[in-house]
Design a protein around this motif. Structure first.
Motif, PDB file in Angstrom:
ATOM      1  N   PRO A  69       0.701  -1.217  -0.131  1.00 10.80           N
ATOM      2  CA  PRO A  69       0.182   0.127  -0.154  1.00 10.80           C
ATOM      3  C   PRO A  69       0.961   1.105   0.127  1.00 10.80           C
ATOM      4  O   PRO A  69       0.406   2.370  -0.533  1.00 10.80           O
ATOM      5  CB  PRO A  69      -0.632  -0.002   1.376  1.00 10.80           C
ATOM      6  N   ALA A  70       2.135   1.096   0.675  1.00  8.40           N
ATOM      7  CA  ALA A  70       2.777   2.253   0.598  1.00  8.40           C
ATOM      8  C   ALA A  70       3.508   2.806  -0.783  1.00  8.40           C
ATOM      9  O   ALA A  70       3.458   3.901  -1.181  1.00  8.40           O
ATOM     10  CB  ALA A  70       4.008   2.249   1.777  1.00  8.40           C
ATOM     11  N   ARG A  71       3.720   1.760  -1.188  1.00 14.17           N
ATOM     12  CA  ARG A  71       4.194   1.785  -2.774  1.00 14.17           C
ATOM     13  C   ARG A  71       3.200   2.098  -3.591  1.00 14.17           C
ATOM     14  O   ARG A  71       3.494   3.110  -4.535  1.00 14.17           O
ATOM     15  CB  ARG A  71       4.847   0.358  -3.265  1.00 14.17           C
ATOM     16  N   LEU A 127       0.680   9.524  -5.948  1.00 14.06           N
ATOM     17  CA  LEU A 127       1.164  10.719  -5.558  1.00 14.06           C
ATOM     18  C   LEU A 127       2.192  11.129  -6.667  1.00 14.06           C
ATOM     19  O   LEU A 127       3.045  12.073  -6.612  1.00 14.06           O
ATOM     20  CB  LEU A 127       1.350  10.971  -4.288  1.00 14.06           C
ATOM     21  N   ASN A 128       2.903  10.229  -7.526  1.00 13.29           N
ATOM     22  CA  ASN A 128       3.990  10.507  -8.297  1.00 13.29           C
ATOM     23  C   ASN A 128       5.298  10.812  -7.656  1.00 13.29           C
ATOM     24  O   ASN A 128       6.099  11.531  -8.048  1.00 13.29           O
ATOM     25  CB  ASN A 128       3.804  11.490  -9.168  1.00 13.29           C
ATOM     26  N   LEU A 129       5.549  10.045  -6.349  1.00 14.31           N
ATOM     27  CA  LEU A 129       6.871  10.057  -5.616  1.00 14.31           C
ATOM     28  C   LEU A 129       7.632   8.847  -6.245  1.00 14.31           C
ATOM     29  O   LEU A 129       7.305   8.030  -6.754  1.00 14.31           O
ATOM     30  CB  LEU A 129       6.321   9.923  -4.252  1.00 14.31           C
ATOM     31  N   PRO A 130       8.897   9.160  -6.046  1.00 16.41           N
ATOM     32  CA  PRO A 130       9.733   7.886  -6.233  1.00 16.41           C
ATOM     33  C   PRO A 130       9.484   6.622  -5.425  1.00 16.41           C
ATOM     34  O   PRO A 130       8.959   6.840  -4.254  1.00 16.41           O
ATOM     35  CB  PRO A 130      11.043   8.625  -5.868  1.00 16.41           C
ATOM     36  N   ASP A 131       9.684   5.346  -5.944  1.00 16.66           N
ATOM     37  CA  ASP A 131       9.246   4.254  -5.232  1.00 16.66           C
ATOM     38  C   ASP A 131      10.098   4.190  -3.928  1.00 16.66           C
ATOM     39  O   ASP A 131       9.553   3.647  -2.989  1.00 16.66           O
ATOM     40  CB  ASP A 131       9.678   3.078  -6.090  1.00 16.66           C
ATOM     41  N   ALA A 186      10.351   6.117  -1.843  1.00 13.26           N
ATOM     42  CA  ALA A 186       9.839   7.123  -0.692  1.00 13.26           C
ATOM     43  C   ALA A 186       9.054   6.155   0.094  1.00 13.26           C
ATOM     44  O   ALA A 186       8.654   6.516   1.335  1.00 13.26           O
ATOM     45  CB  ALA A 186       8.737   8.023  -1.216  1.00 13.26           C
ATOM     46  N   HIS A 187       8.620   5.016  -0.188  1.00 14.33           N
ATOM     47  CA  HIS A 187       7.578   4.050   0.449  1.00 14.33           C
ATOM     48  C   HIS A 187       8.343   3.698   1.615  1.00 14.33           C
ATOM     49  O   HIS A 187       7.775   3.339   2.550  1.00 14.33           O
ATOM     50  CB  HIS A 187       7.258   2.947  -0.532  1.00 14.33           C
ATOM     51  N   VAL A 188       9.748   3.473   1.435  1.00 15.69           N
ATOM     52  CA  VAL A 188      10.675   2.926   2.852  1.00 15.69           C
ATOM     53  C   VAL A 188      10.212   3.777   3.818  1.00 15.69           C
ATOM     54  O   VAL A 188      10.094   3.323   5.049  1.00 15.69           O
ATOM     55  CB  VAL A 188      11.860   2.985   2.293  1.00 15.69           C
ATOM     56  N   GLU A 189      10.300   5.136   3.750  1.00 18.06           N
ATOM     57  CA  GLU A 189      10.229   6.108   4.955  1.00 18.06           C
ATOM     58  C   GLU A 189       8.831   5.882   5.400  1.00 18.06           C
ATOM     59  O   GLU A 189       8.512   5.924   6.667  1.00 18.06           O
ATOM     60  CB  GLU A 189      10.703   7.451   4.624  1.00 18.06           C
ATOM     61  N   PHE A 190       7.803   5.962   4.610  1.00 21.89           N
ATOM     62  CA  PHE A 190       6.492   5.768   4.876  1.00 21.89           C
ATOM     63  C   PHE A 190       6.183   4.703   5.557  1.00 21.89           C
ATOM     64  O   PHE A 190       5.418   4.417   6.585  1.00 21.89           O
ATOM     65  CB  PHE A 190       5.518   5.998   3.662  1.00 21.89           C
ATOM     66  N   VAL A 191       6.640   3.364   5.218  1.00 25.16           N
ATOM     67  CA  VAL A 191       6.516   2.287   5.981  1.00 25.16           C
ATOM     68  C   VAL A 191       6.830   2.276   7.353  1.00 25.16           C
ATOM     69  O   VAL A 191       6.407   1.828   8.287  1.00 25.16           O
ATOM     70  CB  VAL A 191       6.926   0.818   5.457  1.00 25.16           C
ATOM     71  N   GLU A 192       8.058   2.734   7.429  1.00 26.68           N
ATOM     72  CA  GLU A 192       8.889   3.162   8.895  1.00 26.68           C
ATOM     73  C   GLU A 192       7.973   3.974   9.862  1.00 26.68           C
ATOM     74  O   GLU A 192       7.715   3.636  10.760  1.00 26.68           O
ATOM     75  CB  GLU A 192      10.406   3.616   8.703  1.00 26.68           C
ATOM     76  N   GLN A 193       7.400   5.132   9.095  1.00 25.76           N
ATOM     77  CA  GLN A 193       6.402   5.847   9.932  1.00 25.76           C
ATOM     78  C   GLN A 193       5.233   4.890  10.385  1.00 25.76           C
ATOM     79  O   GLN A 193       4.956   5.140  11.709  1.00 25.76           O
ATOM     80  CB  GLN A 193       5.938   6.895   9.048  1.00 25.76           C
ATOM     81  N   VAL A 242      -1.332  13.950   3.470  1.00 31.68           N
ATOM     82  CA  VAL A 242      -0.951  13.336   4.662  1.00 31.68           C
ATOM     83  C   VAL A 242      -2.324  12.154   4.834  1.00 31.68           C
ATOM     84  O   VAL A 242      -2.105  11.163   5.179  1.00 31.68           O
ATOM     85  CB  VAL A 242      -0.965  13.931   6.182  1.00 31.68           C
ATOM     86  N   GLN A 243      -3.345  12.844   4.745  1.00 27.60           N
ATOM     87  CA  GLN A 243      -4.682  11.879   5.028  1.00 27.60           C
ATOM     88  C   GLN A 243      -4.849  10.681   3.951  1.00 27.60           C
ATOM     89  O   GLN A 243      -5.078   9.636   4.329  1.00 27.60           O
ATOM     90  CB  GLN A 243      -5.954  12.735   4.782  1.00 27.60           C
ATOM     91  N   MET A 244      -4.084  11.040   2.856  1.00 28.77           N
ATOM     92  CA  MET A 244      -4.215   9.768   1.838  1.00 28.77           C
ATOM     93  C   MET A 244      -3.348   8.610   2.409  1.00 28.77           C
ATOM     94  O   MET A 244      -3.605   7.476   2.297  1.00 28.77           O
ATOM     95  CB  MET A 244      -3.558  10.180   0.541  1.00 28.77           C
ATOM     96  N   PHE A 245      -2.181   9.091   3.068  1.00 25.21           N
ATOM     97  CA  PHE A 245      -1.359   7.838   3.517  1.00 25.21           C
ATOM     98  C   PHE A 245      -1.899   7.492   4.964  1.00 25.21           C
ATOM     99  O   PHE A 245      -1.922   6.171   5.164  1.00 25.21           O
ATOM    100  CB  PHE A 245       0.131   8.505   4.037  1.00 25.21           C
ATOM    101  N   VAL A 246      -2.416   8.180   5.782  1.00 31.59           N
ATOM    102  CA  VAL A 246      -2.796   7.842   7.146  1.00 31.59           C
ATOM    103  C   VAL A 246      -4.103   6.815   6.898  1.00 31.59           C
ATOM    104  O   VAL A 246      -4.187   5.744   7.403  1.00 31.59           O
ATOM    105  CB  VAL A 246      -3.340   9.187   7.959  1.00 31.59           C
TER     106      VAL A 246
END
Length: 374
Positions: A120-122, A128-132, A134-141, A209-213
């Motif tokens: 889901p993070a990827r 959102l057209n972020l580099p792939d 970026a998902h590593v940081e989001f998973v850690e969060q 942020v709401q998209m991710f949370v």
């Protein structure tokens, strides 16, 4: 696995039940009542939570009510349209394959940390057209949520880190170098106007942020319970390998029987009479989606997992104005994960006891599986 007996008792004996816990609230458990309440935001509004809750008040559009809510939903809907999901499908399928490869090569592993949490993070990063990367940081969060437990103050700190370390930086980048607003959500929101005024940068960050949370935990849990259902039902595995065209209806049934967000809070806007009880204006009300999705008045044999069930009007994504914005993306992730894992294995089974989530969510924080390949 669930409070099945309690849900059944409440539906049959006290469908509008009062609890003195957490300052007092009502519980709705029958499908018809929960669905109607979810579809009536002018009667049951998004508002104060029932339990101590992180500060999501500024999360847009989930914290808003009509008509303001509809304005933002119209702005965002094109980014999760059928065409948008078709564009994302090859990318997300590639993510599934990449995440599954090491698990299948090893013959076993934790499907939650290996697939259900990172996918889901990827997918959200791709949306959102972020580099792939970026998902590593989001998973850690998000794993930070697990470490702090249900402590709203500490969760707020984790969310604050998201604002500072990720989304706000991306918003600033999009403002300086916008992408195509037709396909890039943050560029489109930055270019939009509401009531003749551009959106503030803070509002755009809240949307991101709401998209991710809201979009990560629920989908990760839905993927995990889907894998649990597959691993514990060899007949379903066999049927879906033989008839993969049934996977989309199986996705809906897994969502129904394993509703990831068990309930959600609303606040009564005015007095409501329901089943002989009076819900007063200002009272908090819990809409128990999980109980509603097991209501025998709506679903024949509700405790049975029937992958051909159709129609299947479950409430796993809510209903009405607040129907989950990310539902198309979640469905896409679940379908692709099932297609790939079933096509590339001959058997999936449990390799040990999993660790279930607690609180309002239904899922797993770990689920060891063993895989046999053709």
């Amino acid at each position: 696995m669930r409070r099945l007996a309690e849900y059944q008792r409440l539906r049959e004996e006290c469908p509008v039940a009062w609890s003195d816990e957490h300052g007092g609230y009502w519980s709705l458990t029958r499908y018809a009542d929960v669905r109607e309440a979810a579809r009536q935001p002018r009667t049951f509004a998004s508002g104060a939570p029932i339990i101590a809750w992180p500060d999501f008040d500024n999360q847009i559009p989930i914290s808003l009510n009509p008509p303001e809510h509809a304005t933002y939903r119209r702005l965002l809907n094109r980014y999760v349209s059928k065409d948008a999901m078709a564009r994302l499908e090859p990318t997300i399928r590639a993510f599934v394959v990449e995440d599954l490869d090491p698990l299948l090569a090893a013959g076993e592993g934790d499907i939650v940390t290996g697939l259900c949490q990172p996918l889901p993070a990827r997918a959200l990063a791709a949306l959102l057209n972020l580099p792939d990367s970026a998902h590593v940081e989001f998973v850690e969060q998000f794993r930070g949520f697990e470490r702090v437990g249900w402590d709203p103050e500490k969760i707020n700190a984790v969310i604050g880190q998201m604002f500072e370390s990720a989304v706000s930086e991306v918003v600033a980048e999009r403002r300086a170098r916008p992408l195509d607003p037709e396909t890039d959500m943050l560029s489109g929101v930055l270019a939009a106007e509401i009531d003749g005024q551009p959106l503030s940068e803070e509002t755009v960050v809240h949307i991101g942020v709401q998209m991710f949370v809201a979009g990560h935990a629920t989908t990760a849990d839905a993927l995990a319970t889907t894998m649990y259902r597959l691993a514990t039902n060899p007949d379903i595995q066999m049927e879906l390998r033989r008839r993969p065209e049934k996977i989309p209806t199986a996705v809906e049934e897994f969502l129904r029987i394993e509703t990831p967000l068990q309930s959600i809070a609303r606040t009564a806007v005015h007095d409501v009479e329901l089943h002989g009880r009076t819900i007063r204006a200002g009272d908090r009300v819990a809409l128990h989606y999980a109980a509603a999705d097991l209501d025998p008045e709506t679903f024949e044999h509700p405790s049975a997992c029937i992958i051909e069930r159709s129609p299947n009007p479950h409430l796993a994504f809510g209903a009405g104005a607040h129907l989950c914005y990310g539902a198309p993306l979640a469905r896409l992730e679940m379908r692709l994960a099932m297609e790939e894992i079933l096509a590339r294995t001959s058997e999936i089974r449990l390799a040990g006891a999993g660790t279930e989530t607690s609180g309002l969510m239904r899922g797993f924080t770990s689920l060891p599986l063993r895989f046999s390949t053709p």
